[in-house]
Design a protein around this motif. Structure first.
Motif, PDB file in Angstrom:
ATOM      1  N   GLY A 166     -34.299 -12.810  -1.482  1.00  0.00           N
ATOM      2  CA  GLY A 166     -34.022 -11.598  -1.484  1.00  0.00           C
ATOM      3  C   GLY A 166     -34.431 -11.332  -2.719  1.00  0.00           C
ATOM      4  O   GLY A 166     -34.291 -12.474  -3.928  1.00  0.00           O
ATOM      5  N   CYS A 167     -35.055  -9.873  -3.166  1.00  0.00           N
ATOM      6  CA  CYS A 167     -35.078  -9.905  -4.646  1.00  0.00           C
ATOM      7  C   CYS A 167     -34.595  -8.998  -5.130  1.00  0.00           C
ATOM      8  O   CYS A 167     -34.243  -7.793  -4.633  1.00  0.00           O
ATOM      9  CB  CYS A 167     -36.565  -8.855  -4.803  1.00  0.00           C
ATOM     10  SG  CYS A 167     -37.795  -8.903  -6.188  1.00  0.00           S
ATOM     11  N   ALA A 206     -38.193  -5.525   9.146  1.00  0.00           N
ATOM     12  CA  ALA A 206     -37.841  -4.680   7.589  1.00  0.00           C
ATOM     13  C   ALA A 206     -38.589  -5.207   6.403  1.00  0.00           C
ATOM     14  O   ALA A 206     -39.145  -4.521   5.605  1.00  0.00           O
ATOM     15  CB  ALA A 206     -36.213  -5.929   6.353  1.00  0.00           C
ATOM     16  N   ILE A 207     -39.675  -6.428   6.396  1.00  0.00           N
ATOM     17  CA  ILE A 207     -40.178  -6.315   5.587  1.00  0.00           C
ATOM     18  C   ILE A 207     -41.601  -5.566   5.421  1.00  0.00           C
ATOM     19  O   ILE A 207     -41.911  -5.014   4.576  1.00  0.00           O
ATOM     20  CB  ILE A 207     -41.469  -7.893   5.532  1.00  0.00           C
ATOM     21  CG1 ILE A 207     -39.433  -8.890   4.865  1.00  0.00           C
ATOM     22  CG2 ILE A 207     -41.818  -8.178   5.085  1.00  0.00           C
ATOM     23  CD1 ILE A 207     -40.101 -10.696   5.137  1.00  0.00           C
ATOM     24  N   THR A 227     -36.051  -5.402  -6.632  1.00  0.00           N
ATOM     25  CA  THR A 227     -35.960  -4.023  -5.392  1.00  0.00           C
ATOM     26  C   THR A 227     -35.218  -4.141  -4.508  1.00  0.00           C
ATOM     27  O   THR A 227     -34.763  -3.484  -3.722  1.00  0.00           O
ATOM     28  CB  THR A 227     -37.830  -4.472  -5.064  1.00  0.00           C
ATOM     29  OG1 THR A 227     -37.750  -5.209  -4.170  1.00  0.00           O
ATOM     30  CG2 THR A 227     -38.495  -4.692  -6.167  1.00  0.00           C
ATOM     31  N   ASP A 228     -34.188  -4.409  -4.401  1.00  0.00           N
ATOM     32  CA  ASP A 228     -32.847  -4.853  -3.414  1.00  0.00           C
ATOM     33  C   ASP A 228     -34.322  -4.645  -2.220  1.00  0.00           C
ATOM     34  O   ASP A 228     -33.274  -4.823  -1.351  1.00  0.00           O
ATOM     35  CB  ASP A 228     -32.653  -3.928  -3.124  1.00  0.00           C
ATOM     36  CG  ASP A 228     -31.388  -4.075  -1.923  1.00  0.00           C
ATOM     37  OD1 ASP A 228     -31.337  -5.103  -2.062  1.00  0.00           O
ATOM     38  OD2 ASP A 228     -31.144  -2.346  -1.628  1.00  0.00           O
ATOM     39  N   ARG A 229     -35.115  -6.017  -1.924  1.00  0.00           N
ATOM     40  CA  ARG A 229     -36.020  -6.244  -0.901  1.00  0.00           C
ATOM     41  C   ARG A 229     -35.904  -7.617  -0.295  1.00  0.00           C
ATOM     42  O   ARG A 229     -35.801  -8.376  -1.451  1.00  0.00           O
ATOM     43  CB  ARG A 229     -36.905  -5.648  -1.003  1.00  0.00           C
ATOM     44  CG  ARG A 229     -37.665  -4.009  -1.306  1.00  0.00           C
ATOM     45  CD  ARG A 229     -37.163  -3.246  -0.085  1.00  0.00           C
ATOM     46  NE  ARG A 229     -37.496  -1.982  -0.124  1.00  0.00           N
ATOM     47  CZ  ARG A 229     -36.609  -0.631  -0.826  1.00  0.00           C
ATOM     48  NH1 ARG A 229     -35.663  -1.600  -1.793  1.00  0.00           N
ATOM     49  NH2 ARG A 229     -37.480   0.521  -0.811  1.00  0.00           N
ATOM     50  N   ASP A 248     -40.422  -1.665   4.534  1.00  0.00           N
ATOM     51  CA  ASP A 248     -40.576  -2.316   3.256  1.00  0.00           C
ATOM     52  C   ASP A 248     -38.767  -1.467   3.264  1.00  0.00           C
ATOM     53  O   ASP A 248     -38.202  -0.813   2.529  1.00  0.00           O
ATOM     54  CB  ASP A 248     -40.987  -0.960   2.113  1.00  0.00           C
ATOM     55  CG  ASP A 248     -40.089  -1.130   0.657  1.00  0.00           C
ATOM     56  OD1 ASP A 248     -40.187  -2.253   0.514  1.00  0.00           O
ATOM     57  OD2 ASP A 248     -40.672  -0.307   0.110  1.00  0.00           O
ATOM     58  N   LEU A 249     -37.788  -2.168   4.519  1.00  0.00           N
ATOM     59  CA  LEU A 249     -36.478  -1.527   4.254  1.00  0.00           C
ATOM     60  C   LEU A 249     -35.917  -2.599   3.698  1.00  0.00           C
ATOM     61  O   LEU A 249     -35.660  -3.551   3.227  1.00  0.00           O
ATOM     62  CB  LEU A 249     -35.976  -1.697   5.601  1.00  0.00           C
ATOM     63  CG  LEU A 249     -36.653  -1.128   7.187  1.00  0.00           C
ATOM     64  CD1 LEU A 249     -36.040  -2.016   8.135  1.00  0.00           C
ATOM     65  CD2 LEU A 249     -36.209   0.199   6.442  1.00  0.00           C
ATOM     66  N   SER A 250     -34.794  -1.542   2.356  1.00  0.00           N
ATOM     67  CA  SER A 250     -34.135  -2.090   1.526  1.00  0.00           C
ATOM     68  C   SER A 250     -32.708  -3.314   2.433  1.00  0.00           C
ATOM     69  O   SER A 250     -32.132  -3.304   3.695  1.00  0.00           O
ATOM     70  CB  SER A 250     -33.490  -1.694   0.769  1.00  0.00           C
ATOM     71  OG  SER A 250     -32.105  -0.862   1.006  1.00  0.00           O
ATOM     72  N   VAL A 251     -32.550  -4.254   1.654  1.00  0.00           N
ATOM     73  CA  VAL A 251     -31.351  -4.562   2.405  1.00  0.00           C
ATOM     74  C   VAL A 251     -29.922  -4.370   2.615  1.00  0.00           C
ATOM     75  O   VAL A 251     -28.711  -4.494   3.620  1.00  0.00           O
ATOM     76  CB  VAL A 251     -30.550  -6.609   1.138  1.00  0.00           C
ATOM     77  CG1 VAL A 251     -29.423  -6.488   1.649  1.00  0.00           C
ATOM     78  CG2 VAL A 251     -32.084  -7.218   0.549  1.00  0.00           C
TER      79      VAL A 251
END
Length: 494
Positions: free
Chosen positions: A418-419, A445-446, A422-424, A449-452
């Motif tokens: 996880g980044c 999700a990737i 960016t919460d991605r 561009d969905l967030s965690v």
């Protein structure tokens, strides 16, 4: 596209706007899309008019795995109080593989049969120094060329001569009419792992060799080590071994010819294996070397991969040459080949402004062994090499995950990268039960561009293996110090 002289042009038997060379997944998609707006088009193919996936890849291997899984469940149900022993009919197993393969291939055959006969040529194409396509007794001048010639198994030097009929590849193994007694599998990539485990579960004595001390090309050491632990429960694996020689010998008692492998094990000791067949699963190479592609000013590297490749369309530099699917050796997966063929078939049309080009798929691979191995998005080394990325690793073990333990398939490990900025999700690597479904969710999700947080806001039904995904996502969020209402991971298991 042709570089021919006027004298050579006089010998041209056909001029076309587009020539597609190869009729696998990428070639068929390219031909179908281009044919929607281009009348003057031809497709040339050498060999079967089907796809690698159907004939020698995805489908027959999964048919073999399906039979192997049935046998394994029957033979390993004692812990549930279910006692049984599978009676395996090797001839029926292999016959079903071929029969069902033929069923899948019939759909492709019907499609190919529907194409106009004057647009199909069966034969091996070669591009001459004038840039013209030679095939059978024809000389074809094409304004645009789409190369989709696929790939073939790589066989180390002289192994074919030394092993003779005892050598198998993924292109020939499904032609076996019965299950052998013993088999060596050389290579622990996707093909090697899948086939080694399947044959083992069907009663074949299998020994797996691999040069590296890792499996499936995994780049996360923890995931690779866990995969080895899980697979070692079934497979005899000689990882880190070096094969020095292969060959055949005749048994003095019954005049049967057997194969042998002379190798050095990971401890440096000289060893020998002997058995019926050697299945070489050391990767595949693109079928481009003999095509004459260099006569179109296409540059190849030392591994026959095209330079200056547009990964969206397969176009080479600014030439009217497109190399798609396994032929470009970019990402040799069916869904990638399909997208590349579709995009190339659109971009060669006159109305390029409205051409729909499929976006390049994120890296996503699945090995259908048990437990499954999945990689999606960026790999851990790629992330670590980018100084701008501040990352954390969310982790969950499947060894004691609720549904996995209920089903008796509790061996595995998931890492989500996880980044923090960016919460991605950057990527993930995993070995575990039903990992294919976890991989698809993370790929979606990737891609979108969905967030965690957005992922954690979706429902996770209890009790499912996917609750393990939630545990790993919560671990990512906790390590990024992003507050979330629920962090107690015990509910994931019970």
């Amino acid at each position: 596209m042709s570089k021919s002289s006027d004298n050579t042009d006089n010998n041209v038997t056909r001029e076309v706007e587009v020539a597609v060379i190869g009729a696998g997944t990428a070639g068929q998609n390219a031909f179908r899309q281009a044919s929607k707006t281009i009348e003057n088009i031809v497709i040339i193919n050498d060999g079967f008019w089907s796809t690698t996936c159907i004939q020698v890849g995805c489908m027959p291997s999964k048919l073999l795995i399906a039979a192997a899984d049935r046998a394994h469940e029957a033979n390993h149900s004692d812990e549930f109080g279910v006692h049984a022993t599978a009676q395996i009919d090797g001839q029926q197993v292999m016959k079903r593989v071929r029969d069902e393969r033929s069923h899948f291939a019939s759909y492709v055959k019907d499609q190919v049969d529907s194409w106009p006969e004057d647009k199909k040529i069966s034969g091996r194409a070669h591009i001459n120094k004038q840039g013209l396509i030679e095939v059978n007794d024809e000389l074809i001048k094409a304004n645009k060329i789409i190369v989709a010639t696929g790939s073939s198994p790589y066989i180390p030097d002289n192994w074919s001569d030394k092993l003779g009929d005892t050598l198998l590849t993924s292109d020939t193994v499904f032609e076996l009419t019965d299950l052998p007694g013993t088999m060596a599998v050389v290579g622990a990539g996707a093909i090697g792992l899948e086939l080694a485990q399947a044959f083992k579960r069907l009663g074949v004595e299998v020994t797996l060799f691999n040069r590296d001390k890792r499996v499936a090309g995994l780049k996360d050491d923890d995931i690779s080590n866990k995969a080895i632990v899980c697979l070692n429960r079934e497979l005899t694996m000689h990882l880190g071994s070096k094969i020095h020689n292969v060959g055949t010998q005749t048994d003095a008692d019954n005049d049967r010819i057997s194969a042998f492998i002379e190798y050095e094990d990971s401890a440096g000791n000289a060893q020998q294996w002997q058995g019926e067949y050697v299945l070489v699963a050391t990767g595949r190479r693109n079928n481009i070397e003999q095509l004459g592609i260099e006569n179109l000013d296409v540059e190849l590297d030392d591994k026959n991969r095209p330079k200056k490749l547009d990964k969206k369309t397969g176009q080479i530099d600014n030439l009217n040459v497109y190399i798609v699917g396994d032929a470009n050796a970019n990402i040799p997966l069916l869904h990638v080949a399909s997208d590349e063929g579709y995009s190339a078939g659109n971009i060669v049309c006159e109305n390029k402004a409205d051409a729909y080009i499929r976006p390049p798929a994120i890296p996503f691979s699945i090995v259908f062994c048990s437990p499954q191995i999945v990689n999606v998005g960026m790999s851990l080394p790629e992330i670590q090499q980018d100084p701008e990325l501040e990352y954390v690793i969310g982790r969950v073990s499947f060894d004691n995950q609720g549904r996995s333990r209920i089903m008796g398939v509790n061996c595995g490990l998931l890492h989500i990268y996880g980044c923090k900025k960016t919460d991605r999700v950057l990527g993930a690597s995993m070995v575990g039960p039903d990992a294919e479904y976890i991989g698809h969710i993370l790929a979606t999700a990737i891609t979108n561009d969905l967030s965690v947080k957005a992922l954690l806001d979706t429902p996770f039904y209890h009790p499912t293996i996917l609750e393990g995904l939630r545990t790993a996502l919560r671990d990512v969020q906790h390590k990024m110090k992003i507050p979330y209402q629920y962090h107690d991971t015990q509910e994931d298991n019970f």
